[in-house]
Design an enzyme around this catalytic site. Structure first.
Site, short mmCIF file in Angstrom:
data_model
loop_
_atom_site.label_atom_id
_atom_site.label_comp_id
_atom_site.label_asym_id
_atom_site.label_seq_id
_atom_site.Cartn_x
_atom_site.Cartn_y
_atom_site.Cartn_z
CG ASP A 1 -2.13 0.89 1.00
OD1 ASP A 1 -3.15 0.70 1.66
OD2 ASP A 1 -2.05 1.79 0.13
C1 GLC Z 1 -4.27 4.47 -0.35
C2 GLC Z 1 -5.16 3.28 -0.09
C3 GLC Z 1 -5.10 2.25 -1.18
C4 GLC Z 1 -4.87 2.98 -2.50
C5 GLC Z 1 -3.47 3.54 -2.45
C6 GLC Z 1 -3.18 4.39 -3.69
O1 GLC Z 1 -3.72 4.94 0.84
O2 GLC Z 1 -5.00 2.62 1.15
O3 GLC Z 1 -6.34 1.54 -1.18
O4 GLC Z 1 -5.01 2.08 -3.58
O5 GLC Z 1 -3.23 4.30 -1.29
O6 GLC Z 1 -4.00 5.49 -3.71
#
Ligand code: GLC
Length: 743
Positions: free
Chosen positions: A263
C-alpha cells in the site's frame, strides 16, 4: 529446375529461421510467459532488477529501457479509474481526457448477489482502465465488515466470507480479461481506518482462516495477478512485509504466483521488505526526504538501500530475483501482452452497466402498505427532501474518489423520470457537507446554506405535508467520518440532524419513503414510523437513474443486504466483546493492539449466537412481488464427507409481476467439537421468475461447506454427525430445512 527450387526453399527456410531467431525469447509473443520471464531476468543487471521493484512516480514503476521492457502503470480504484495525478503528488494533473464512468460502490455490487453482474462490472471497469493505459487497477477490496464504523466498508463486499469470495472472483476475471491486473486489497485484517498504520491485529487462527482470509484465497485460487499488502500490523509486522501472511500463507500454503504490491506508504523497513514477501514498493515517503521530493524514489526501501546491501555483500540476490520474477510475470500478463484488447472509455455500454449494477444492488428494506412502487396515475405531487438528493458522491471518500464524466443525482433522476407525470418539488431538509473537492477535482456545486436546522426542517415539512409522496434522500456522504478512507464513523447514528427531520416528515405525511445512501449500516430510530425504506448505497454516475427506476417500479428491486444492519452498536461482536479501536501500547511505539475477541462470530454469526434481533438481517431484501418456497429435499440423508449432497427446492413467483429472488443456502453443524456459528452461508442463486413461474433451485454441499478450521491441527476438518441445510430468503427468513448425516 527441381534443384533450383529446393535450393530456393532451403534459402527461404534459413532466412525464416534467422528472422525467427532474431526475436529474443523475452520479446517473442509466441513463447510461454514463464520462458519469457526467465529470459528477461537473465538479461537484466542487478540495477535494472532493483529499478522494477519500486515506484518511479506516484503510480508507476520503471521498465527496462535498454531491453525495451515498458513501464508498469497502476491506478485506483475499485469503482472507476482515477484521474491522472502529478508525477510526485496526489494532486490531479488537470488533464481533460481522463474523466470516467463511476460505477457503484462494491457494497452495491455485493448486494446484487449476482455473479454475472460482477463479471460485467469487472469487464467494464477493465475496459476503462485499459483505454486509459493502466496495467493494474488498485482494487477490488474484500476486507470483512467487522464493524459498521469502518470508513472504507463502502469499498468492500460485506460481512460474509462466502459471499465476498463468490462475488469478487467474477469481477477479477472480468477485469483481467482486458489484460489489466486486479490488485486485491487490503491484505489482510484491515477492518478499520482509525489507526490504520499502527493497528496490530490480534486474532485467533480460526477467525483468520474462516472469516478474514477466504475471499482472498478464493481470488488467489482463481488467478488474481496482484495483491496489495495492508497498512496495519499482524504479529508486530506490517502487512506489506509480513512473514506469516505473505510468505507462509499467501506464497507458501496458497502458492500465489503474482506480485505483492505495498500500500502507498506501507513499507517501513528494507530488511523486512527483502525477506517478508513484498515484491514491489509504492508510495513510500522516505527517511530524510519529505513527501513527494522528486528523487525520493531512489531512497525507497527497495531501491538504493537494498542495492547497497547487495553491493556490500550483506544480502544475496535470490530474493531480488524472486521479486523481479513476480513483477515481470505481472508485466507479461499485462503491459507485455501484445494481444490484449484496447478497452473503451465512457461508452454507453459502461453507463448501462453502471445503471444495471445499481438497479440490481438497491435493497428494498421495508415497504409497509406497498407504498412503493409509486403510483403515477393522475398528476401527483412528489416532494424530494434531503441533501443527498443533490450532492455529488463520486468526489471524495479517499483514494476511490473519481472525476466522473457525469453523475445523475437522485433528484435529477426523479425529475427526468417523472417529467410530465408529477410535479417534483425539492427542499434541502438538512445541511451536511458543503465541500466538493478532492485532490483538485471539484464537483462544481455550491451547497452553501446558512439556514438553521429549524428553518430547514420547517421548509421541508411545508413542502412535504400536502405531497402525494415524500422521498427523503439522506444517509452518509463520504465526507470525513461519514464513510471515508482514513477515518471511521463516530457512531451508528445518521449525522446532520437527519433523524429529527425524518420524524418531522413522518408526522405530516404517511407516504414517506426514506432512501438511505451509505456504504454502512445506520441506526433508524424512526423505522416504525416510515413505511418504505430503500438502501441505495453509493451508486456512481447512474445513481439517480437507478434509484428513480426502482422507486417508480420500472425495475423490481432484487438486492439483499451483504451485511447485518444492527439495531445498536452494542449488538455487534466487535463492540460487545471485541476490541475497537484497541489499546495503545505505552512503549513509545505508537502501536495500537486491537484484539478480535469475537473470533469467528462476526455479523449474523454474532447475532445468531446471541439471539439478537437485527434492525435488518444479513441477506434481507424485499421485492414488489412475492415468492413462495416449497419444501427442500435432499438426494441422500446420509453420506461421507467426500460425498456431494444435493439440495433442491422449488421457488414460485406468487405475485403479479416478474421479479428476481436470491435464494440462500445455509449449513448448520449440529454436533461440533468446537463452537461453530448457528449457520453459515454456503450457497446462493439469483433467479428470475415471471408471475406464476416456478423454478427448482439446486445447491450442492461438499466437504468444504461442512468444514471448519482446526487451529491445533492447522487444517480444515469435518466433524461427522448431524447437519442441516437451511434454505431461505434471508439469514432470518428460513423457509425450509432438511437434515442429513455425515458418517
Ligand atoms: C491508499 C489506499 C489504497 C490505495 C493507495 C493508492 O492509501 O489505502 O487503497 O489504492 O493508497 O491510492
Amino acid at each position: 529446375m527441381k534443384k533450383l527450387t529446393s535450393l530456393l526453399l532451403s534459402f527461404s527456410f534459413a532466412a525464416a529461421m534467422t528472422a525467427q531467431a532474431a526475436v529474443p525469447v523475452y520479446l517473442d509473443r509466441t513463447k510461454p510467459i514463464e520462458d519469457r520471464v526467465e529470459d528477461a531476468l537473465s538479461r537484466m543487471t542487478t540495477e535494472e532488477k532493483i529499478a522494477i521493484i519500486h515506484a518511479q512516480s506516484k503510480f508507476s514503476s520503471a521498465g527496462v529501457p535498454r531491453l525495451g521492457i515498458p513501464e508498469l502503470w497502476t491506478d485506483d480504484g475499485p469503482h472507476g479509474v482515477r484521474p491522472e495525478v502529478l508525477w510526485d503528488e496526489w494532486d490531479q494533473a488537470g488533464w481533460t481526457n481522463d474523466s470516467c464512468i463511476a460505477f457503484p460502490a462494491l457494497t452495491a455490487l455485493a448486494a446484487s448477489w449476482d455473479r454475472d453482474i460482477s463479471r460485467l462490472y469487472g469487464k467494464s471497469l477493465g475496459e476503462e482502465a485499459r483505454y486509459r493505459k493502466k496495467d493494474v487497477i488498485l482494487g477490488p477490496g474484500v476486507n470483512i465488515y467487522r464493524t459498521p464504523l469502518n470508513g472504507r466498508n463502502f469499498e468492500y463486499m460485506g460481512e460474509d466470507p462466502y459471499l465476498a469470495a463468490k462475488m469478487v472472483v467474477p469481477y477479477i476475471k472480468g477485469l483481467q480479461s482486458n489484460g489489466v491486473a486486479a490488485c486485491l486489497k487490503h491484505f489482510a485484517l484491515n477492518n478499520n481506518e482509525v489507526n490504520r498504520h499502527t493497528s496490530n491485529v490480534i486474532v485467533d487462527d480460526r477467525a483468520l482462516y474462516e472469516i478474514y482470509l477466504p475471499a482472498f484465497k478464493e481470488a488467489v485460487d482463481s488467478g488474481v495477478w496482484s495483491i496489495m499488502g495492508a497498512y496495519n500490523l499482524y504479529k508486530d509486522q506490517h502487512l506489506c512485509h509480513n512473514q506469516y501472511i505473505l510468505n507462509d500463507i499467501l506464497k507458501g500454503e496458497w502458492g500465489f504466483d503474482g506480485a505483492v504490491i505495498s500500500d502507498w506508504g506501507g513499507t517501513h523497513d528494507t530488511e523486512q521488505a527483502i525477506h517478508n514477501g513484498l515484491d514491489i514498493e509504492f508510495g513510500s515517503w522516505t527517511n530524510g526526504l519529505s513527501q513527494g521530493t522528486s528523487n525520493a524514489y531512489d531512497n525507497y526501501y527497495l531501491a538504493m538501500p537494498y542495492l547497497k546491501l547487495i553491493k556490500a555483500g550483506k544480502v544475496g540476490t535470490k530474493e531480488l530475483d524472486e521479486k523481479a520474477r513476480r513483477v515481470l510475470r505481472l508485466m507479461y500478463r499485462t503491459v507485455m501482452d501484445g494481444n490484449r484488447p484496447y478497452g473503451s472509455l465512457c461508452s454507453p455500454e459502461h453507463s448501462d452497466a453502471a445503471r444495471r449494477i445499481g438497479q440490481e444492488g438497491i435493497v428494498l428494506l421495508a415497504n409497509r402498505g406497498n407504498v412503493l412502487p409509486m403510483k403515477l396515475d393522475g398528476h401527483k405531487k412528489v416532494a424530494v427532501i434531503g441533501e443527498n438528493a443533490i450532492k455529488m458522491m463520486t468526489v471524495g471518500g479517499g483514494s476511490s474518489s473519481l472525476k466522473a464524466k457525469y453523475e445523475i443525482s437522485p433528484l435529477d433522476g426523479l425529475r427526468k423520470r417523472l417529467a410530465g407525470k408529477a410535479d417534483v418539488v425539492y427542499a434541502r431538509g438538512y445541511v451536511g457537507d458543503t465541500t466538493g473537492e478532492y485532490n483538485g477535482v471539484t464537483t462544481g456545486q455550491n451547497l452553501a446554506d446558512d439556514r438553521t436546522p429549524e428553518e430547514l426542517i420547517a421548509e421541508a415539512v411545508a413542502v412535504a405535508k400536502d405531497a402525494d409522496y415524500v422521498i427523503f434522500v439522506g444517509g452518509l456522504n463520504k465526507d470525513n467520518h461519514q464513510d471515508c478512507e482514513d477515518s471511521d464513523r463516530a457512531g451508528l447514528e445518521l449525522p446532520y440532524n437527519q433523524d429529527a427531520l425524518i420524524e418531522a416528515l413522518a408526522a405530516v405525511n404517511p407516504n414517506l419513503v426514506v432512501v438511505n445512501i451509505s456504504g454502512n449500516a445506520v441506526a433508524m430510530p424512526w423505522v416504525d414510523k416510515v413505511p418504505a425504506i430503500v438502501q441505495a448505497w453509493f451508486l456512481g454516475s447512474e445513481g439517480g437513474n437507478a434509484i428513480a427506476s426502482v422507486l417508480t417500479g420500472d425495475v423490481n428491486p432484487s438486492g439483499k443486504l451483504p451485511m447485518t444492519f444492527p439495531a445498536r452498536l452494542s449488538d455487534v461482536g466487535a463492540h460487545s466483546v471485541g476490541q475497537y479501536p484497541g489499546t495503545p501500547r505505552n512503549d513509545g511505539s505508537k502501536i495500537v493492539d486491537i484484539e478480535y475477541r469475537e473470533g469467528i462470530f462476526v455479523g449474523y454469526r454474532w447475532a445468531d449466537k446471541n439471539k439478537i434481533q437485527p434492525l435488518f438481517p444479513f441477506g434481507h431484501g424485499l421485492s414488489y412481488t412475492t415468492f413462495d418456497y416449497g419444501k427442500a429435499t435432499i438426494d441422500k440423508t446420509e453420506g461421507t464427507a467426500d460425498d456431494v449432497f444435493t439440495i433442491s427446492i422449488p421457488v414460485t413467483n406468487t405475485g403479479d409481476r416478474a421479479g428476481r429472488e436470491i435464494v440462500q443456502l445455509y449449513v448448520s453443524d449440529l454436533k461440533t467439537t468446537l463452537p461453530r456459528p448457528v449457520k453459515e452461508l454456503k450457497g446462493f442463486k439469483k433467479i428470475s421468475l415471471e408471475p406464476g413461474q416456478t423454478e427448482t433451485v439446486t445447491f450442492e454441499i461438499s466437504r468444504g461447506d461442512l468444514s471448519y478450521f482446526d487451529a491445533d491441527k492447522h487444517a480444515w476438518v469435518v466433524d461427522p454427525g448431524k447437519f442441516e441445510a437451511l434454505v431461505g430468503a434471508s439469514s432470518r427468513d428460513i423457509r425450509s430445512k432438511v437434515a442429513f448425516k455425515v458418517k
